[in-house]
Enzyme design. Structure first.
Site, PDB file in Angstrom:
ATOM      1  N   GLU A  46       0.825  -1.209   0.000  1.00 50.03           N
ATOM      2  CA  GLU A  46       0.000   0.000   0.000  1.00 50.03           C
ATOM      3  C   GLU A  46       0.863   1.265   0.000  1.00 50.03           C
ATOM      4  OE1 GLU A  46      -2.016  -3.077   2.769  1.00 50.03           O
ATOM      5  OE2 GLU A  46      -0.012  -2.554   2.067  1.00 50.03           O
ATOM      6  N   ALA A 148      12.785 -35.553  -9.150  1.00 52.92           N
ATOM      7  CA  ALA A 148      12.922 -35.794 -10.584  1.00 52.92           C
ATOM      8  C   ALA A 148      13.079 -37.291 -10.788  1.00 52.92           C
ATOM      9  CB  ALA A 148      14.129 -35.048 -11.148  1.00 52.92           C
ATOM     10  N   TRP A 164      22.561 -36.709 -14.638  1.00 57.75           N
ATOM     11  CA  TRP A 164      21.389 -35.902 -14.321  1.00 57.75           C
ATOM     12  C   TRP A 164      20.208 -36.573 -14.969  1.00 57.75           C
ATOM     13  CZ3 TRP A 164      21.574 -32.128 -10.856  1.00 57.75           C
ATOM     14  CH2 TRP A 164      22.798 -31.495 -10.599  1.00 57.75           C
ATOM     15  N   THR A 190      20.914 -38.367   0.673  1.00 56.98           N
ATOM     16  CA  THR A 190      21.154 -37.453  -0.441  1.00 56.98           C
ATOM     17  C   THR A 190      22.489 -36.743  -0.283  1.00 56.98           C
ATOM     18  OG1 THR A 190      18.791 -37.118  -0.810  1.00 56.98           O
ATOM     19  CG2 THR A 190      20.267 -35.409  -1.630  1.00 56.98           C
ATOM     20  N   ASP A 194      25.062 -37.479  -3.244  1.00 60.89           N
ATOM     21  CA  ASP A 194      25.182 -36.407  -4.239  1.00 60.89           C
ATOM     22  C   ASP A 194      26.044 -35.233  -3.805  1.00 60.89           C
ATOM     23  OD1 ASP A 194      23.412 -37.947  -5.699  1.00 60.89           O
ATOM     24  OD2 ASP A 194      21.647 -36.786  -5.096  1.00 60.89           O
ATOM     25  N   THR A 290       9.215 -40.516   1.307  1.00 60.09           N
ATOM     26  CA  THR A 290       8.238 -41.506   1.755  1.00 60.09           C
ATOM     27  C   THR A 290       7.729 -41.189   3.157  1.00 60.09           C
ATOM     28  OG1 THR A 290       9.309 -43.208   0.383  1.00 60.09           O
ATOM     29  CG2 THR A 290       7.852 -43.966   2.154  1.00 60.09           C
TER      30      THR A 290
END
Length: 351
Positions: A46, A148, A164, A190, A194, A290
């Site tokens: 505003e 992915a 990838w 992970t 990675d 999961t």
């Protein structure tokens, strides 16, 4: 109001824990000024709009997607500025669920002679600020599970290789998701597989808080996720090695305990809410995804599907304890889009 909502979207990833808000000021059929909340701590929408006006606002109408604030925070109350400017009417999409406001802004405006209309594009406004509404109404952050996978549902090969699966365009999209969330969360699997950095690099945006679930404190001291680019929170259990915890803390990494044998996810989310984390992007791996789905903690899923077949490999989601088709987790408001060779499926879990 649609214009106000589009303007508000520009604040995504920058204004949390504040809501995304846009404002449009009109007189007759002319737009006099428009603005939006750009960064946390900066002018609210505003005030941003009023500062951009090139002529007096006496008798004008303001459209804003969220009820103007009526309390002092990082900035002064917006309702007082609206009254001082002589704005005649304020049209609002949503009342603010924050108990500091929650109808008090509307009351202040009406008591000072400003006409107020509410509920204009209310559903669209609520969708825009889903995380903000969940935070204030349920006391929990909004959870997005993202992964992915190959077209046959694998997130890695049988040897654990995953770089990838998706294209560069899809990875850029994933970095945009990170930038739009307050925290990004992964499991220790992970990190070990990675060695991700979990920062925003392929798009412009701020880095989220990095959260690693590590029940036995296996995170290597040289892991990229411990870099100084963004804060990192390691979540472990009471049975973790205290010497390793001290070594991590000596590196400036925060380590907290939640649970005994396994990390207590609900306890962790309650902790993050106290830290004003309104939204979390859960990026994996399989066990973490999961667990969040099995405990009913996920609000939205984002699945990138690459046109590849891996055969035997690591599946995206493990056993959810479902034995009948009718018990399957349903997805609603599904949107599908193509990014290069990949397809992205986004939807909200049915409650």
């Amino acid at each position: 109001m649609r214009r106000a909502i589009r303007l508000a979207q520009r604040g995504a990833g920058w204004v949390s824990p504040n809501p995304m808000v846009g404002a449009v000021i009109v007189k007759g059929d002319r737009i006099l000024a428009e603005g939006y909340h750009r960064r946390f701590g900066g002018d609210h929408a505003e005030v941003d709009a009023m500062k951009r006006a090139q002529e007096p606002l006496q008798g004008a109408t303001m459209y804003v997607n969220l009820e103007p604030c009526c309390h002092w925070g990082k900035t002064p109350p917006c309702v007082e500025a609206i009254v001082r400017a002589g704005i005649r009417e304020v049209v609002i999409a949503n009342l603010d669920p924050n108990p500091l406001v929650a109808g008090k802004g509307v009351k202040f405006l009406e008591e000072h002679g400003v006409k107020v209309r509410t509920g204009v594009l209310e559903a669209e406004g609520r969708t825009l600020n889903r995380a903000y509404f969940k935070y204030h109404e349920e006391g929990m952050p909004l959870i997005t599970a993202k992964w992915a996978q190959s077209i046959d549902g694998r997130i890695a090969t049988s040897t654990g290789a995953s770089h990838w699966i998706s294209s560069e365009g899809a990875r850029r999209y994933a970095h945009g998701l990170r930038a739009a969330h307050d925290a990004v969360l992964v499991g220790i699997g992970t990190v070990l597989a990675d060695d991700p950095q979990l920062t925003v690099r392929l798009v412009r945006g701020r880095n989220p808080l990095r959260v690693v679930l590590d029940s036995r404190l296996q995170t290597p001291l040289e892991a990229k996720v411990l870099g100084a680019e963004a804060p990192t929170l390691i979540v472990t259990t009471s049975k973790a090695d205290q010497e390793k915890a001290k070594a991590l803390r000596d590196r400036g990494v925060e380590v907290i305990e939640k649970g005994e044998d396994r990390v207590d996810l609900k306890g962790l989310l309650e902790e993050l809410v106290q830290r004003q984390v309104l939204s979390i992007l859960v990026e994996g791996g399989r066990e973490v995804l999961t667990s969040f789905l099995r405990e009913g903690l996920v609000d939205r899923v984002v699945v990138v599907v690459a046109p590849k077949i891996l055969g035997t490999g690591i599946e995206a989601i493990g056993d959810l304890g479902l034995r009948r088709i009718k018990d399957a987790l349903g997805i609603q408001e599904l949107r599908v889009k193509r990014i290069g060779p990949d397809w992205v499926f986004e939807g909200w879990l049915k409650r």
